[in-house]
Design an enzyme around this catalytic site. Structure first.
Site, PDB file in Angstrom:
ATOM      1  N   THR A 178     -14.255 -58.141   3.735  1.00 33.74           N
ATOM      2  CA  THR A 178     -14.656 -56.893   4.386  1.00 33.74           C
ATOM      3  C   THR A 178     -15.331 -55.988   3.370  1.00 33.74           C
ATOM      4  O   THR A 178     -15.186 -56.164   2.148  1.00 33.74           O
ATOM      5  CB  THR A 178     -13.440 -56.179   4.995  1.00 33.74           C
ATOM      6  OG1 THR A 178     -13.873 -54.996   5.678  1.00 33.74           O
ATOM      7  CG2 THR A 178     -12.454 -55.762   3.920  1.00 33.74           C
ATOM      8  N   ALA A 185     -15.641 -48.286   2.748  1.00 34.50           N
ATOM      9  CA  ALA A 185     -16.425 -47.172   2.223  1.00 34.50           C
ATOM     10  C   ALA A 185     -16.314 -47.062   0.711  1.00 34.50           C
ATOM     11  O   ALA A 185     -17.256 -46.654   0.035  1.00 34.50           O
ATOM     12  CB  ALA A 185     -15.967 -45.864   2.878  1.00 34.50           C
ATOM     13  N   LYS A 219     -10.197 -56.839  -4.987  1.00 38.49           N
ATOM     14  CA  LYS A 219     -10.630 -55.542  -4.489  1.00 38.49           C
ATOM     15  C   LYS A 219     -11.477 -54.889  -5.571  1.00 38.49           C
ATOM     16  O   LYS A 219     -10.982 -54.520  -6.638  1.00 38.49           O
ATOM     17  CB  LYS A 219      -9.414 -54.673  -4.150  1.00 38.49           C
ATOM     18  CG  LYS A 219      -9.740 -53.457  -3.305  1.00 38.49           C
ATOM     19  CD  LYS A 219      -8.472 -52.799  -2.781  1.00 38.49           C
ATOM     20  CE  LYS A 219      -8.799 -51.686  -1.812  1.00 38.49           C
ATOM     21  NZ  LYS A 219      -7.574 -51.056  -1.278  1.00 38.49           N
ATOM     22  N   ASP A 248      -3.265 -44.825   5.828  1.00 34.96           N
ATOM     23  CA  ASP A 248      -4.138 -45.506   6.799  1.00 34.96           C
ATOM     24  C   ASP A 248      -3.297 -46.539   7.547  1.00 34.96           C
ATOM     25  O   ASP A 248      -3.610 -47.731   7.569  1.00 34.96           O
ATOM     26  CB  ASP A 248      -5.318 -46.167   6.093  1.00 34.96           C
ATOM     27  CG  ASP A 248      -6.356 -46.694   7.070  1.00 34.96           C
ATOM     28  OD1 ASP A 248      -6.348 -46.246   8.236  1.00 34.96           O
ATOM     29  OD2 ASP A 248      -7.161 -47.556   6.681  1.00 34.96           O
TER      30      ASP A 248
END
Length: 331
Positions: free
Chosen positions: A41, A44, A63, A197
């Site tokens: 993925t 932002a 990441k 989140d």
């Protein structure tokens, strides 16, 4: 060429579709290469890949926070380092307190990457979507009572599942899943961490792997035993395939709930922050799983029993809901 033909040609011309990315979207820092990299993925702030780390047989999640060209280089490095360190510290704290989160395998704050443990399984969002599609339940409206929801749930299960026992097990499995989610969120808040989140896409159901034995019957004779049998004049034994084990992932609701994506997590014990965490999860149920919205009550019930101050957080959640509805009405 006539005007009609020109208009027809223009309408038939469609822009080419952009294929999904299979290569890194940015130049990766060392020691990572593109040989065994899979794009998961693009967020932002960070890019997420699946790759290997240290050994070719160790899957992991990479990441990577690429440099932001619109920021000053010094400010960009400081922000990247601070956010990666904050995420790593939260994950280490959660693991130390016994919460199921990905382990931190490595990181380079200066280069902007963090390597995390690969979590197999499915997201809670995928599990709920599959369940709703399988049993064909409709979204609950404001006039539907709890008894009607329960009857609808039972009828939906009975339409698909032939035996009543299986339908009962399916419903109990979903309730156990909601209970695990409530206890996991409660444990997270109890140790002084808010996710930031908290959605069903950031909750994984890690199911246990099931091993199946292929090939039945007694094991095959060894080479020396076959040689001795041939020298003594006996008939050669029947060749039976060696028993092997195949590992398969189950599609059941068993397993444990693992939280992922702590990029916005903070260490706080304020009731307001905890209530906002729950409100974000509740909105995710409402928007993404309207047919399973009533299951969120089981999440709140288990959350309220998970730690000492949970009841107070639930009271604050009611105030957060009122503010959220007012903002929705006003715009």
């Amino acid at each position: 060429m006539s005007t009609t033909n020109m208009a027809s040609t223009a309408s038939d011309a469609q822009p080419p579709t952009t294929p999904p990315p299979t290569q890194p979207l940015h130049a990766l820092p060392q020691p990572f290469t593109t040989s065994n990299l899979e794009v998961l993925t693009q967020g932002a702030e960070a890019l997420v890949y699946k790759t290997t780390f240290l050994t070719p047989s160790t899957p992991c999640v990479l990441k990577y926070r690429p440099p932001k060209l619109y920021r000053h280089p010094i400010l960009d490095k400081r922000l990247t380092k601070a956010r990666l360190l904050a995420e790593a510290r939260v994950l280490v704290k959660c693991r130390r307190e016994g919460l199921s989160v990905p382990a931190v395998l490595g990181g380079d704050w200066e280069s902007g990457w963090l390597v995390l443990e690969w979590i197999g399984g499915r997201t809670v969002r995928a599990v709920l979507d599959e369940w709703v599609h399988k049993f064909g339940l409709r979204a609950r409206d404001g006039k539907t009572s709890e008894e009607e929801v329960k009857r609808e749930l039972d009828e939906g299960l009975m339409e698909v599942v032939a035996e009543e026992k299986e339908s009962q097990e399916a419903r109990e499995g979903l309730m156990r899943l909601m209970q695990m989610v409530g206890r996991a969120v409660g444990k997270l808040h109890e140790i002084g961490v808010c996710h930031g989140d908290l959605t069903t896409s950031n909750l994984m159901l890690r199911t246990p792997e099931r091993k199946e034995v292929v090939g039945r019957g007694p094991p095959r004779m060894t080479v020396s035993a076959q040689r001795e049998a041939a020298m003594s004049g006996q008939d050669p034994p029947e060749v039976i395939p060696v028993q092997q084990e195949e590992t398969k992932e189950t599609n059941s609701l068993e397993g444990d709930v693992v939280m992922i994506d702590f990029g916005l997590a903070t260490q706080t014990i304020h009731e307001e922050d905890r209530a906002v965490d729950l409100y974000v999860l509740e909105r995710a149920f409402t928007a993404t799983h309207p047919a399973a919205e009533h299951l969120f009550q089981e999440v709140l019930r288990c959350y309220g029993e998970s730690f000492k101050g949970a009841k107070t957080v639930l009271k604050r959640l009611a105030d957060v809901r009122l503010r959220g509805r007012k903002r929705t009405m006003i715009g």
